[in-house]
Design an enzyme around this catalytic site. Structure first.
Site, mmCIF file in Angstrom:
data_model
loop_
_atom_site.group_PDB
_atom_site.id
_atom_site.type_symbol
_atom_site.label_atom_id
_atom_site.label_comp_id
_atom_site.label_asym_id
_atom_site.label_seq_id
_atom_site.Cartn_x
_atom_site.Cartn_y
_atom_site.Cartn_z
ATOM 1 N N GLN A 72 -8.380 4.879 -14.116
ATOM 2 C CA GLN A 72 -9.791 4.906 -13.731
ATOM 3 C C GLN A 72 -10.505 6.140 -14.287
ATOM 4 O O GLN A 72 -9.880 7.141 -14.629
ATOM 5 C CB GLN A 72 -9.930 4.868 -12.207
ATOM 6 C CG GLN A 72 -9.154 5.955 -11.485
ATOM 7 C CD GLN A 72 -8.897 5.640 -10.032
ATOM 8 O OE1 GLN A 72 -9.537 4.783 -9.435
ATOM 9 N NE2 GLN A 72 -7.957 6.350 -9.425
ATOM 10 N N GLU B 133 -8.402 12.034 -1.772
ATOM 11 C CA GLU B 133 -9.123 13.275 -1.463
ATOM 12 C C GLU B 133 -8.571 13.971 -0.225
ATOM 13 O O GLU B 133 -8.861 15.140 0.020
ATOM 14 C CB GLU B 133 -10.601 12.985 -1.258
ATOM 15 C CG GLU B 133 -10.881 12.184 0.000
ATOM 16 C CD GLU B 133 -12.345 11.834 0.146
ATOM 17 O OE1 GLU B 133 -13.079 12.663 0.685
ATOM 18 O OE2 GLU B 133 -12.725 10.743 -0.288
ATOM 19 N N ASP C 202 -1.514 7.450 -3.351
ATOM 20 C CA ASP C 202 -2.612 7.197 -4.278
ATOM 21 C C ASP C 202 -2.055 7.065 -5.682
ATOM 22 O O ASP C 202 -0.958 7.525 -5.987
ATOM 23 C CB ASP C 202 -3.668 8.289 -4.211
ATOM 24 C CG ASP C 202 -5.066 7.755 -4.541
ATOM 25 O OD1 ASP C 202 -5.160 6.798 -5.335
ATOM 26 O OD2 ASP C 202 -6.057 8.283 -4.006
ATOM 27 N N ASP D 7 1.570 3.361 -7.298
ATOM 28 C CA ASP D 7 0.790 2.181 -6.953
ATOM 29 C C ASP D 7 1.133 1.780 -5.521
ATOM 30 O O ASP D 7 2.311 1.656 -5.160
ATOM 31 C CB ASP D 7 1.119 1.054 -7.926
ATOM 32 C CG ASP D 7 0.377 -0.220 -7.613
ATOM 33 O OD1 ASP D 7 0.948 -1.057 -6.888
ATOM 34 O OD2 ASP D 7 -0.766 -0.376 -8.066
ATOM 35 N N ALA D 8 0.132 1.588 -4.681
ATOM 36 C CA ALA D 8 0.374 1.321 -3.256
ATOM 37 C C ALA D 8 1.180 0.051 -3.046
ATOM 38 O O ALA D 8 2.048 -0.009 -2.171
ATOM 39 C CB ALA D 8 -0.954 1.238 -2.520
ATOM 40 N N ASP E 222 -7.752 2.720 2.259
ATOM 41 C CA ASP E 222 -8.840 3.606 1.827
ATOM 42 C C ASP E 222 -8.915 3.527 0.305
ATOM 43 O O ASP E 222 -8.649 4.494 -0.412
ATOM 44 C CB ASP E 222 -8.577 5.031 2.298
ATOM 45 C CG ASP E 222 -9.734 5.966 2.003
ATOM 46 O OD1 ASP E 222 -10.829 5.462 1.674
ATOM 47 O OD2 ASP E 222 -9.542 7.191 2.087
#
Length: 347
Positions: A69, A124, A144, A174-175, A192
């Site tokens: 991303q 974050e 994350d 990767d979740a 999230d």
């Protein structure tokens, strides 16, 4: 990705430079500040084809492209430090507590005794910060996908204590893959995640198959899944919110939607809780009592009255949720406006 504009227009040349979607006059890039008298940078997010959201930028802290991303962190005029992924505002320092308290605390007070939780995304650190406020929590796994965690830990000072907690297990993966590999179950799983945009890394984590095959088996008895579910305003709730709600209804016995306004998102935002055990209905006083007993410190946004208010969706949204028939799959995915720029991860 959104762009930073100068003097109210896009600068394509004549002294401007472009770094990962950010355009800055006079070659500004990286950790660069503007004198207050010359604050002429503007970040623009295209919400729809004919609707854009613009705010001033005083400092560019970071821009880059990971494997998955586009990432940008800027210091803005109205919202403080702002994190953006694939051109979509993810979190703003001035009001992130609204989003994160709404995401985290309802599920944790509805659960009878939450001990271990799993966070998908949340790089974050704010979701972990809120979960760690609960005295009963012994372990928070935060997973994350990439290096967004590293610069958030460096720049977002309000979450440094959470990142240092010995109750936090930070995983970069990767979740979906992480949950598939783990044999543990969790009292609460938080989604999230970034919004599902075409070409982005997250849309597969909003599908019926993901909820059935990955999330549901990883919940302990009485466990609760809660996910951010995109814009939930009068004009925007039909984009993905109603679809995610209906998709969860195909998988879980009990599904509870809620929403509130988040100023930096320029809209009402929605979350959805889901469980195979009926979620309790507390009075305002009961909610306040639970928060006082379970949470260390005071919350800035959520209390009993606030929770009762955000659970009460307006008539237009309730009607749409009741009528929605779309089920979110990889083949029938809905997206919010925008497009991912990184490569897709393997799932």
């Amino acid at each position: 990705m959104g762009e930073v504009h100068t003097n109210g227009k896009i600068e394509h040349s004549n002294g401007s430079s472009k770094t990962n979607g950010l355009v800055a006059k006079n070659g500004l890039a990286g950790d660069t500040a503007l004198p207050s008298s010359r604050r002429c940078l503007w970040f623009e997010e295209e919400i729809e084809d004919n609707l854009r959201w613009i705010f001033s930028v005083s400092k560019i802290l970071y821009t880059g492209v990971s494997k998955f991303q586009d990432i940008a962190l800027v210091d803005s005029g109205p919202f403080g430090k702002v994190l953006m992924l694939d051109g979509k505002l993810q979190s703003a320092e001035a009001d992130e507590f609204v989003y994160h308290e709404a995401l985290v605390h309802p599920a944790l007070i509805f659960h009878s005794n939450p001990i271990n939780v799993f966070i998908m995304g949340g790089g974050e650190g704010s979701t972990a910060r809120e979960a760690l406020k609960h005295k009963s929590i012994k372990k928070v796994v935060m997973c994350d996908i990439d290096k967004v965690v590293d610069f958030c830990r460096a720049y977002l000072t309000s979450n440094r204590e959470a990142f240092r907690s010995n109750r936090l297990d930070l995983v970069v993966n990767d979740a979906r893959a992480e949950l598939e590999e783990r044999k543990d179950t969790y009292d609460v799983i938080f989604g999230d995640l970034a919004d599902p945009v075409e070409g982005g890394p997250c849309y597969k984590l909003y599908t019926q198959s993901f909820y059935e095959d990955i999330i549901q088996p990883r919940l302990s008895s009485g466990g609760i899944f809660v996910t951010q579910a995109g814009p939930a305003g009068i004009l925007s709730h039909g984009e993905i919110y109603s679809s995610i709600h209906n998709t969860l209804r195909q998988v879980f016995k009990f599904v509870v939607p809620y929403a509130t306004h988040v100023p930096s998102y320029s809209d009402t935002w929605g979350w959805i809780m889901a469980s195979d055990q009926q979620l309790p209905k507390f009075s305002v006083e009961e909610t306040d009592t639970r928060l006082k007993q379970r949470v260390t410190g005071d919350l800035r946004f959520l209390d009993g009255e606030t929770l009762a208010a955000i659970l009460g969706l307006n008539k237009t949204v309730r009607r749409t949720l009741a009528k929605e028939s779309h089920v979110y799959t990889e083949e029938t995915a809905r997206y919010i406006h925008g497009r991912g720029t990184g490569q897709k991860p393997l799932h």
